[in-house]
Design a protein around this motif. Sequence first.
Motif, PDB file in Angstrom:
ATOM      1  N   ARG A  76      45.902  30.890  38.281  1.00 18.22           N
ATOM      2  CA  ARG A  76      45.760  32.294  37.876  1.00 18.22           C
ATOM      3  C   ARG A  76      44.303  32.710  37.688  1.00 18.22           C
ATOM      4  O   ARG A  76      43.960  33.447  36.761  1.00 18.22           O
ATOM      5  CB  ARG A  76      46.549  32.553  36.599  1.00 18.22           C
ATOM      6  CG  ARG A  76      48.018  32.314  36.748  1.00 18.22           C
ATOM      7  CD  ARG A  76      48.743  32.544  35.466  1.00 18.22           C
ATOM      8  NE  ARG A  76      50.156  32.256  35.649  1.00 18.22           N
ATOM      9  CZ  ARG A  76      51.040  32.354  34.704  1.00 18.22           C
ATOM     10  NH1 ARG A  76      50.671  32.716  33.507  1.00 18.22           N
ATOM     11  NH2 ARG A  76      52.291  32.079  34.941  1.00 18.22           N
ATOM     12  N   ILE A  77      43.455  32.243  38.567  1.00 19.51           N
ATOM     13  CA  ILE A  77      42.032  32.576  38.490  1.00 19.51           C
ATOM     14  C   ILE A  77      41.813  34.058  38.766  1.00 19.51           C
ATOM     15  O   ILE A  77      40.870  34.655  38.248  1.00 19.51           O
ATOM     16  CB  ILE A  77      41.237  31.682  39.466  1.00 19.51           C
ATOM     17  CG1 ILE A  77      41.362  30.224  39.023  1.00 19.51           C
ATOM     18  CG2 ILE A  77      39.780  32.091  39.557  1.00 19.51           C
ATOM     19  CD1 ILE A  77      40.812  29.221  39.989  1.00 19.51           C
ATOM     20  N   ARG A  79      43.206  36.457  37.530  1.00 18.84           N
ATOM     21  CA  ARG A  79      43.238  37.232  36.285  1.00 18.84           C
ATOM     22  C   ARG A  79      41.898  37.208  35.564  1.00 18.84           C
ATOM     23  O   ARG A  79      41.579  38.141  34.832  1.00 18.84           O
ATOM     24  CB  ARG A  79      44.317  36.685  35.356  1.00 18.84           C
ATOM     25  CG  ARG A  79      45.711  36.952  35.836  1.00 18.84           C
ATOM     26  CD  ARG A  79      46.721  36.498  34.821  1.00 18.84           C
ATOM     27  NE  ARG A  79      48.071  36.757  35.281  1.00 18.84           N
ATOM     28  CZ  ARG A  79      49.136  36.396  34.629  1.00 18.84           C
ATOM     29  NH1 ARG A  79      49.036  35.739  33.491  1.00 18.84           N
ATOM     30  NH2 ARG A  79      50.335  36.664  35.114  1.00 18.84           N
ATOM     31  N   LYS A  80      41.143  36.137  35.762  1.00 17.30           N
ATOM     32  CA  LYS A  80      39.852  36.002  35.085  1.00 17.30           C
ATOM     33  C   LYS A  80      38.719  36.637  35.881  1.00 17.30           C
ATOM     34  O   LYS A  80      37.785  37.169  35.306  1.00 17.30           O
ATOM     35  CB  LYS A  80      39.556  34.523  34.833  1.00 17.30           C
ATOM     36  CG  LYS A  80      40.529  33.886  33.871  1.00 17.30           C
ATOM     37  CD  LYS A  80      40.237  32.411  33.705  1.00 17.30           C
ATOM     38  CE  LYS A  80      41.213  31.776  32.757  1.00 17.30           C
ATOM     39  NZ  LYS A  80      42.420  31.290  33.416  1.00 17.30           N
ATOM     40  N   THR A  82      38.189  39.472  37.854  1.00 14.80           N
ATOM     41  CA  THR A  82      38.721  40.762  38.280  1.00 14.80           C
ATOM     42  C   THR A  82      37.732  41.557  39.132  1.00 14.80           C
ATOM     43  O   THR A  82      38.097  42.608  39.654  1.00 14.80           O
ATOM     44  CB  THR A  82      39.118  41.606  37.050  1.00 14.80           C
ATOM     45  OG1 THR A  82      37.975  41.745  36.203  1.00 14.80           O
ATOM     46  CG2 THR A  82      40.243  40.937  36.284  1.00 14.80           C
TER      47      THR A  82
END
Length: 151
Positions: A76-77, A79-80, A82
Amino acid sequence: SVASSSAGSDAELMDGAYFRSCAGMLKVAQMISLLIGFISVNNSPWTDYSAYSFFQIVTMCDLVMILFFYIIHIFRIYRKLTCVSWPLAEFLHYLIGTILLLIGSIVAASKSYNLTGLVAGATFGFLATILCVLSMWSSYKVSCITQSTSK
């Protein structure tokens, strides 16, 4: 309480549902077909150095980029980080990579001279091309059609 908080952070760190999703399984199938195509060509006697070195470079670059996007989705990179439009980046990767892979597979197939390893490599290159077109279509659907309907 420590065990539950560490289990919660592990659940947030990795997206286990992506492993079983259609997009995740499609990426795994692409990586496997690219790896088999690369190994088939690498372990065969070459008849044309430039054709097969191009094929090997394209398959390895596509494999690395697909693995890169797979890791981005798993951990879920996106999400970090953006600041990057991940659907657009993935779509452009598939667009360019698919065109290069198609060219490499056509050239590899035309220069194979019925050597089984080279024919197998070109066949798996074509299979990976079809799988990349499917991924490109699904990423186009997600990034472009979803945005146009939400306006």
